[in-house]
Design a protein around this motif. Sequence first.
Motif, PDB file in Angstrom:
ATOM      1  N   GLN A 137     -40.025  21.935  64.790  1.00  8.66           N
ATOM      2  CA  GLN A 137     -39.402  22.005  66.103  1.00  8.66           C
ATOM      3  C   GLN A 137     -39.006  20.611  66.545  1.00  8.66           C
ATOM      4  OE1 GLN A 137     -41.632  24.258  68.923  1.00  8.66           O
ATOM      5  NE2 GLN A 137     -40.400  23.617  70.662  1.00  8.66           N
ATOM      6  N   VAL A 138     -37.786  20.474  67.020  1.00 11.80           N
ATOM      7  CA  VAL A 138     -37.285  19.173  67.450  1.00 11.80           C
ATOM      8  C   VAL A 138     -37.911  18.788  68.781  1.00 11.80           C
ATOM      9  CG1 VAL A 138     -35.239  17.888  68.108  1.00 11.80           C
ATOM     10  CG2 VAL A 138     -35.119  19.537  66.231  1.00 11.80           C
ATOM     11  N   GLN A 139     -38.287  17.538  68.893  1.00 13.62           N
ATOM     12  CA  GLN A 139     -38.786  16.998  70.156  1.00 13.62           C
ATOM     13  C   GLN A 139     -37.787  16.004  70.717  1.00 13.62           C
ATOM     14  OE1 GLN A 139     -42.702  15.472  69.172  1.00 13.62           O
ATOM     15  NE2 GLN A 139     -43.657  17.377  69.830  1.00 13.62           N
ATOM     16  N   LEU A 140     -37.665  15.999  72.037  1.00 13.89           N
ATOM     17  CA  LEU A 140     -36.774  15.069  72.731  1.00 13.89           C
ATOM     18  C   LEU A 140     -37.635  14.146  73.591  1.00 13.89           C
ATOM     19  CD1 LEU A 140     -34.038  17.613  73.908  1.00 13.89           C
ATOM     20  CD2 LEU A 140     -33.998  16.143  71.879  1.00 13.89           C
ATOM     21  N   VAL A 141     -37.379  12.859  73.509  1.00 14.28           N
ATOM     22  CA  VAL A 141     -38.155  11.868  74.255  1.00 14.28           C
ATOM     23  C   VAL A 141     -37.204  10.967  75.031  1.00 14.28           C
ATOM     24  CG1 VAL A 141     -39.814   9.990  74.135  1.00 14.28           C
ATOM     25  CG2 VAL A 141     -39.989  11.916  72.536  1.00 14.28           C
ATOM     26  N   GLU A 142     -37.342  10.989  76.355  1.00 13.96           N
ATOM     27  CA  GLU A 142     -36.518  10.146  77.206  1.00 13.96           C
ATOM     28  C   GLU A 142     -37.197   8.803  77.448  1.00 13.96           C
ATOM     29  OE1 GLU A 142     -36.239  14.411  78.962  1.00 13.96           O
ATOM     30  OE2 GLU A 142     -37.747  13.090  78.064  1.00 13.96           O
ATOM     31  N   SER A 143     -36.383   7.790  77.679  1.00 14.95           N
ATOM     32  CA  SER A 143     -36.892   6.465  78.037  1.00 14.95           C
ATOM     33  C   SER A 143     -35.814   5.729  78.795  1.00 14.95           C
ATOM     34  CB  SER A 143     -37.304   5.683  76.785  1.00 14.95           C
ATOM     35  OG  SER A 143     -36.195   5.483  75.935  1.00 14.95           O
ATOM     36  N   ALA A 162     -26.168   8.668  64.217  1.00 20.81           N
ATOM     37  CA  ALA A 162     -26.965   7.947  63.219  1.00 20.81           C
ATOM     38  C   ALA A 162     -28.376   7.667  63.721  1.00 20.81           C
ATOM     39  CB  ALA A 162     -26.268   6.651  62.826  1.00 20.81           C
ATOM     40  N   LYS A 163     -28.492   7.472  65.021  1.00 19.64           N
ATOM     41  CA  LYS A 163     -29.803   7.193  65.631  1.00 19.64           C
ATOM     42  C   LYS A 163     -30.418   8.436  66.261  1.00 19.64           C
ATOM     43  CE  LYS A 163     -28.852   2.320  66.607  1.00 19.64           C
ATOM     44  NZ  LYS A 163     -28.796   1.262  67.646  1.00 19.64           N
ATOM     45  N   ASN A 164     -29.716   9.565  66.172  1.00 22.37           N
ATOM     46  CA  ASN A 164     -30.210  10.808  66.779  1.00 22.37           C
ATOM     47  C   ASN A 164     -30.569  10.603  68.250  1.00 22.37           C
ATOM     48  OD1 ASN A 164     -29.970  12.455  64.439  1.00 22.37           O
ATOM     49  ND2 ASN A 164     -31.804  11.468  63.630  1.00 22.37           N
ATOM     50  N   THR A 165     -29.701   9.925  68.957  1.00 25.60           N
ATOM     51  CA  THR A 165     -29.984   9.547  70.342  1.00 25.60           C
ATOM     52  C   THR A 165     -28.757   9.796  71.219  1.00 25.60           C
ATOM     53  OG1 THR A 165     -31.566   7.863  69.625  1.00 25.60           O
ATOM     54  CG2 THR A 165     -30.701   7.663  71.856  1.00 25.60           C
ATOM     55  N   VAL A 166     -29.032  10.285  72.412  1.00 24.93           N
ATOM     56  CA  VAL A 166     -28.006  10.441  73.445  1.00 24.93           C
ATOM     57  C   VAL A 166     -28.354   9.498  74.584  1.00 24.93           C
ATOM     58  CG1 VAL A 166     -27.027  12.016  75.150  1.00 24.93           C
ATOM     59  CG2 VAL A 166     -27.437  12.796  72.812  1.00 24.93           C
ATOM     60  N   TYR A 167     -27.334   8.873  75.137  1.00 20.83           N
ATOM     61  CA  TYR A 167     -27.530   7.888  76.202  1.00 20.83           C
ATOM     62  C   TYR A 167     -26.889   8.363  77.500  1.00 20.83           C
ATOM     63  CZ  TYR A 167     -28.438   4.966  72.126  1.00 20.83           C
ATOM     64  OH  TYR A 167     -28.928   4.467  70.944  1.00 20.83           O
ATOM     65  N   LEU A 168     -27.435   7.889  78.595  1.00 21.11           N
ATOM     66  CA  LEU A 168     -26.813   8.077  79.900  1.00 21.11           C
ATOM     67  C   LEU A 168     -26.755   6.720  80.571  1.00 21.11           C
ATOM     68  CD1 LEU A 168     -25.641  10.206  81.858  1.00 21.11           C
ATOM     69  CD2 LEU A 168     -27.875  10.203  82.998  1.00 21.11           C
ATOM     70  N   ARG A 227     -29.726   2.281  81.729  1.00 21.65           N
ATOM     71  CA  ARG A 227     -29.311   3.119  80.606  1.00 21.65           C
ATOM     72  C   ARG A 227     -30.505   3.924  80.127  1.00 21.65           C
ATOM     73  NH1 ARG A 227     -26.951   1.750  74.589  1.00 21.65           N
ATOM     74  NH2 ARG A 227     -29.132   1.127  74.236  1.00 21.65           N
ATOM     75  N   LEU A 228     -30.370   5.234  80.209  1.00 22.49           N
ATOM     76  CA  LEU A 228     -31.408   6.130  79.719  1.00 22.49           C
ATOM     77  C   LEU A 228     -31.110   6.531  78.277  1.00 22.49           C
ATOM     78  CD1 LEU A 228     -31.809   8.542  82.771  1.00 22.49           C
ATOM     79  CD2 LEU A 228     -32.847   6.293  82.381  1.00 22.49           C
ATOM     80  N   SER A 229     -32.177   6.756  77.522  1.00 26.40           N
ATOM     81  CA  SER A 229     -32.044   7.217  76.148  1.00 26.40           C
ATOM     82  C   SER A 229     -32.790   8.521  75.966  1.00 26.40           C
ATOM     83  CB  SER A 229     -32.618   6.172  75.179  1.00 26.40           C
ATOM     84  OG  SER A 229     -31.931   4.951  75.267  1.00 26.40           O
ATOM     85  N   CYS A 230     -32.246   9.373  75.132  1.00 27.17           N
ATOM     86  CA  CYS A 230     -32.891  10.627  74.744  1.00 27.17           C
ATOM     87  C   CYS A 230     -32.916  10.640  73.220  1.00 27.17           C
ATOM     88  CB  CYS A 230     -32.125  11.824  75.277  1.00 27.17           C
ATOM     89  SG  CYS A 230     -32.673  13.420  74.633  1.00 27.17           S
ATOM     90  N   ALA A 231     -34.090  10.385  72.673  1.00 29.74           N
ATOM     91  CA  ALA A 231     -34.237  10.308  71.221  1.00 29.74           C
ATOM     92  C   ALA A 231     -34.802  11.614  70.683  1.00 29.74           C
ATOM     93  CB  ALA A 231     -35.160   9.148  70.861  1.00 29.74           C
ATOM     94  N   ALA A 232     -34.136  12.148  69.665  1.00 34.12           N
ATOM     95  CA  ALA A 232     -34.588  13.396  69.042  1.00 34.12           C
ATOM     96  C   ALA A 232     -35.394  13.092  67.785  1.00 34.12           C
ATOM     97  CB  ALA A 232     -33.393  14.269  68.702  1.00 34.12           C
ATOM     98  N   SER A 233     -36.390  13.953  67.534  1.00 33.85           N
ATOM     99  CA  SER A 233     -37.228  13.763  66.349  1.00 33.85           C
ATOM    100  C   SER A 233     -36.499  14.205  65.077  1.00 33.85           C
ATOM    101  CB  SER A 233     -38.540  14.545  66.494  1.00 33.85           C
ATOM    102  OG  SER A 233     -38.268  15.928  66.662  1.00 33.85           O
ATOM    103  N   GLY A 234     -35.412  14.948  65.258  1.00 26.18           N
ATOM    104  CA  GLY A 234     -34.600  15.364  64.131  1.00 26.18           C
ATOM    105  C   GLY A 234     -33.137  15.124  64.431  1.00 26.18           C
ATOM    106  N   SER A 235     -32.284  15.677  63.619  1.00 21.64           N
ATOM    107  CA  SER A 235     -30.846  15.450  63.802  1.00 21.64           C
ATOM    108  C   SER A 235     -30.342  16.106  65.082  1.00 21.64           C
ATOM    109  CB  SER A 235     -30.083  16.021  62.607  1.00 21.64           C
ATOM    110  OG  SER A 235     -28.695  15.932  62.838  1.00 21.64           O
ATOM    111  N   ILE A 236     -29.496  15.380  65.807  1.00 18.34           N
ATOM    112  CA  ILE A 236     -28.898  15.952  67.014  1.00 18.34           C
ATOM    113  C   ILE A 236     -27.636  16.733  66.685  1.00 18.34           C
ATOM    114  CG2 ILE A 236     -29.852  14.209  68.548  1.00 18.34           C
ATOM    115  CD1 ILE A 236     -27.097  12.874  68.597  1.00 18.34           C
TER     116      ILE A 236
END
Length: 115
Positions: free
Chosen positions: A1-7, A74-80, A19-28
């Motif tokens: 199961q993919v996990q999402l972690v904001e920072s 490439a980083k499996n990350t979404v930014y705001l 700038r917020l980041s949302c990093a996924a434990s797997g491919s986005i």
Amino acid sequence: QVQLVESGGGLVQPGGSLRLSCAASGSIRGFNVINWYRQSPGNQREWVAGITSGGSLNYADSVRGRFHISRDNAKNTVYLEMNSLKPEDTAVYLCNGVTTVDHYWGQGTQVTVSS
């Protein structure tokens, strides 16, 4: 199961940026869309912005022109990227990933806009 972690949350003065980041434990790439929501005490959860797998961007009227959502596959990350922040932007910001069969949520990151 993919996990999402904001920072990336924190305390910022009005007019400032974060700038917020949302990093996924797997491919986005498996998500049809990844959204940012926010929730403040006493208010309903509010959709803020979304980016589809095809790269389409959508914003709530309250943030259009000030916030920018992007993704780095490439980083499996979404930014705001949040600019010209206002006190009313204060909230917990949550990342939401949507597939054809499920929704995934992060734990949220607190953004406080105050002088």
